[in-house]
Scaffold this motif. Structure first.
Motif, PDB file in Angstrom:
ATOM      1  N   PRO A   1       0.816  -1.221   0.000  1.00 44.27           N
ATOM      2  CA  PRO A   1       0.000   0.000   0.000  1.00 44.27           C
ATOM      3  C   PRO A   1       0.844   1.262   0.000  1.00 44.27           C
ATOM      4  CG  PRO A   1      -0.193  -1.155   2.099  1.00 44.27           C
ATOM      5  CD  PRO A   1       0.520  -2.072   1.161  1.00 44.27           C
ATOM      6  N   LEU A   2       1.980   1.206   0.704  1.00 43.14           N
ATOM      7  CA  LEU A   2       2.803   2.424   0.766  1.00 43.14           C
ATOM      8  C   LEU A   2       3.380   2.762  -0.615  1.00 43.14           C
ATOM      9  CD1 LEU A   2       4.661   2.045   4.185  1.00 43.14           C
ATOM     10  CD2 LEU A   2       2.675   3.444   3.613  1.00 43.14           C
ATOM     11  N   THR A   3       3.839   1.734  -1.315  1.00 48.49           N
ATOM     12  CA  THR A   3       4.345   1.967  -2.672  1.00 48.49           C
ATOM     13  C   THR A   3       3.219   2.497  -3.558  1.00 48.49           C
ATOM     14  OG1 THR A   3       5.671   0.011  -2.286  1.00 48.49           O
ATOM     15  CG2 THR A   3       5.715   0.914  -4.519  1.00 48.49           C
TER      16      THR A   3
ATOM     17  N   MET B   1       0.593   9.379  -5.446  1.00 48.59           N
ATOM     18  CA  MET B   1       0.987  10.751  -5.123  1.00 48.59           C
ATOM     19  C   MET B   1       1.833  11.324  -6.269  1.00 48.59           C
ATOM     20  SD  MET B   1      -0.449  11.622  -2.525  1.00 48.59           S
ATOM     21  CE  MET B   1      -1.396  10.831  -1.255  1.00 48.59           C
ATOM     22  N   GLU B   2       2.736  10.464  -6.736  1.00 52.73           N
ATOM     23  CA  GLU B   2       3.600  10.886  -7.826  1.00 52.73           C
ATOM     24  C   GLU B   2       2.746  11.233  -9.064  1.00 52.73           C
ATOM     25  OE1 GLU B   2       7.374   8.422  -7.765  1.00 52.73           O
ATOM     26  OE2 GLU B   2       6.993   8.684  -9.930  1.00 52.73           O
ATOM     27  N   ALA B   3       1.769  10.334  -9.326  1.00 53.95           N
ATOM     28  CA  ALA B   3       0.873  10.544 -10.463  1.00 53.95           C
ATOM     29  C   ALA B   3       0.079  11.828 -10.293  1.00 53.95           C
ATOM     30  CB  ALA B   3      -0.063   9.347 -10.596  1.00 53.95           C
ATOM     31  N   ILE B   4      -0.447  12.003  -9.063  1.00 55.14           N
ATOM     32  CA  ILE B   4      -1.243  13.201  -8.776  1.00 55.14           C
ATOM     33  C   ILE B   4      -0.385  14.448  -9.000  1.00 55.14           C
ATOM     34  CG2 ILE B   4      -2.444  14.503  -6.951  1.00 55.14           C
ATOM     35  CD1 ILE B   4      -3.246  11.661  -5.827  1.00 55.14           C
TER      36      ILE B   4
ATOM     37  N   ALA C   1      -7.511   8.882  -8.381  1.00 57.44           N
ATOM     38  CA  ALA C   1      -6.183   8.602  -7.821  1.00 57.44           C
ATOM     39  C   ALA C   1      -6.137   8.944  -6.337  1.00 57.44           C
ATOM     40  CB  ALA C   1      -5.124   9.392  -8.579  1.00 57.44           C
ATOM     41  N   VAL C   2      -6.752  10.098  -5.981  1.00 64.41           N
ATOM     42  CA  VAL C   2      -6.779  10.508  -4.559  1.00 64.41           C
ATOM     43  C   VAL C   2      -7.553   9.470  -3.752  1.00 64.41           C
ATOM     44  CG1 VAL C   2      -7.660  12.230  -2.933  1.00 64.41           C
ATOM     45  CG2 VAL C   2      -6.499  12.963  -5.021  1.00 64.41           C
TER      46      VAL C   2
END
Ligand code: ADP
Length: 502
Positions: free
Chosen positions: A290-292, A298-301, A319-320
């Motif tokens: 889940p962390l990855t 987050m990176e995508a966002i 994504a959020v």
């Protein structure tokens, strides 16, 4: 010879019918009457005895004194046993001797006072007594026989050895000399009670019994009591067994049992620590996913946001939402771990706080010495706490390891551990002289995944807090006024009656 009167005939018949040898003598010591038993016992015929001095029936070595003793009896005529206290012997026609008991009875006749003696051959009884004595002597343990007055009448060699008195020092003395002073007062009462309820039984049911040696030292004993009927009345023969060795081996057994239990719990401890390690590894593995995912989202966002307005809003909120979902999952995993640690395997027992702290400290010491870190342990309270040892050690280890990491860059590296007694709580503090808490973690220290360390998962303190809360205690941090951080936690004291056990 005058004709016999009816009374004389009756008397003669009574004497004849007696089960013992009967010998009647006159004042001069001459035998005037014997019964068949006397012929049988001494091996003489009636004719050989009548008119002869009674001394023919006495062994040669006593003959000289016999007439004197005989004369003395005639001056003090009353029925009594002969030779009070002396061993008496008869002499047969063939010269052989045998132990006897003799009862003397003065008889008034027309021809003056006569003495009728009843002679009992006590060879068999002597033999039995001798055998009894031998059995007692050969017994592997101390044997003490006492009479109704509580005087020692017989002991064996073992008694001398066990109690350190010689036979002569014991015989005729009250048996209480073998009993420790503090029990002496009650002993005669107990002894008399035994004489009123005579049966073989162990002494002092359920009580611990002790013997007292001549030098005053004591030793634990077991005592068997046996009533013995003797000519001198009822006696009690006690068999005394020194059980010091048994007690010692019992104690040794108990000690090794305790050691075994300790080993078992150590083993359990180790295996549970391993179990805990496995769970942590598993959790780390599970959390990684889940962390990855979150970090990817987050990176995508960020990527989407950086691209300006031309991204589909749906994709962003999706994504959020997905990142939020992964965060929830991560939270669940942490909760599961928390539950495992605090409830699933919780096994609370009474522990001594100081021991718990010492043991935990020892676990981190080997790794710290070569780093030049000094761990000072102060004012350890001996209080008892009811805790799951493994879990509380886990808390202590976590705090200590954090402190070790914190002081790593300091010139003087000092960690102090103290405990403090409060009303119904104890407080344990881990104080370091590190750099203090980083601003970014300060307010969320006990939340999971809050970490400033490159390899840290940031879940240690959150688990610690779950454990301490499960023990009805509290964990918090303070700034060390002298620089560094203080972590403190409290635990409730065990109930007062458990305090005495530690
Ligand atoms: P981790 O050790 O994996 O980071 P913890 O929950 O044990 O997880 O600690 C969280 C964070 O709290 C640490 O990363 C560190 O920033 C901070 N911290 C914990 N203990 C100390 C301490 N003694 N001194 C300074 N900071 C600390």
């Amino acid at each position: 010879m005058e004709p016999e009167t009816a009374a004389e005939r009756r008397f003669r018949r009574v004497v004849e019918a007696a089960p013992n040898a009967m010998v009647m003598i006159d004042r001069r010591g001459e035998i005037v009457m014997v019964n068949t038993q006397a012929e049988r016992v001494f091996g003489y015929s009636r004719a050989e005895l009548l008119g002869r001095p009674v001394e023919v029936l006495v062994p040669e070595r006593f003959r000289q004194h016999h007439p004197g003793l005989r004369g003395a009896f005639f001056t003090d005529l009353r029925a009594r046993p002969m030779g009070a206290g002396r061993d008496l012997y008869g002499r047969r026609k063939d010269g052989s001797e045998f132990p006897v008991e003799i009862g003397l009875n003065p008889i008034e006749t027309d021809e003056g006072t006569m003495v009728l003696s009843a002679v009992v051959d006590i060879t068999r009884r002597r033999r039995l007594e001798e055998r009894f004595r031998l059995v007692v002597e050969a017994a592997p343990n101390a044997m003490v026989m006492i009479n109704q007055a509580g005087e020692i009448v017989m002991v064996n060699a073992q008694t001398e050895q066990v109690f350190g008195y010689s036979r002569a020092e014991l015989l005729g003395r009250p048996v209480e000399m073998l009993v420790p002073e503090r029990f002496r007062q009650h002993h005669p009462g107990l002894r008399e009670a035994f004489f009123t309820d005579l049966r073989a039984r162990p002494m002092g049911a359920g009580r611990d019994l002790y013997g007292r040696r001549k030098d005053g030292s004591e030793f634990p004993v077991e005592i068997g009591l046996n009533p013995i009927e003797t000519d001198e009345g009822t006696m009690v023969l006690s068999a005394i067994i020194d059980i010091s060795e048994r007690k010692a081996s019992e104690a040794a057994l108990r000690r090794s049992q305790i050691r075994l239990q300790e080993l078992q719990s150590e083993l359990l401890h180790v295996s549970r620590l391993t179990a805990m390690g496995q769970v942590t590894a598993m959790v780390a593995h599970e959390l990684n996913q889940p962390l990855t995912a979150i970090s990817n989202y987050m990176e995508a966002i960020a990527h989407f946001l950086g691209r300006g307005g031309d991204l589909p809003l749906g994709t962003l909120s999706d994504a959020v939402e997905r990142a939020g979902g992964q965060a929830l999952r991560a939270g669940q995993i942490i909760r599961r771990l928390g539950e495992f640690v605090s409830r699933g395997e919780s096994k609370k027992q009474i522990e001594t706080l100081s021991l718990l702290v010492k043991e935990s400290t020892e676990l981190v010491l080997p790794g710290t010495r070569h780093q030049g870190i000094s761990i000072r342990v102060h004012d350890l309270a001996e209080s008892a706490v009811v805790v799951d040892k493994i879990q509380i050690q886990q808390v202590l280890l976590n705090l200590l390891r954090n402190a070790v990491e914190a002081v790593a860059d300091q010139e003087l590296r000092v960690i102090t551990l103290l405990t403090e007694q409060q009303q119904d709580m104890v407080q344990i503090s881990v104080v370091d002289n590190g750099p203090g808490l980083a601003d970014e973690v300060k307010s969320r220290l006990f939340e999971p995944f809050v970490s400033t360390k490159k390899t840290g998962m940031g879940i240690g303190l959150s688990i610690c807090q779950t454990i301490v809360a499960a023990h009805n205690g509290r964990l918090w941090s303070e700034d060390n006024p002298e620089g560094g951080t203080i972590f403190r936690f409290t635990l409730p004291k065990a109930p007062a009656d458990a305090q005495a056990d530690v």
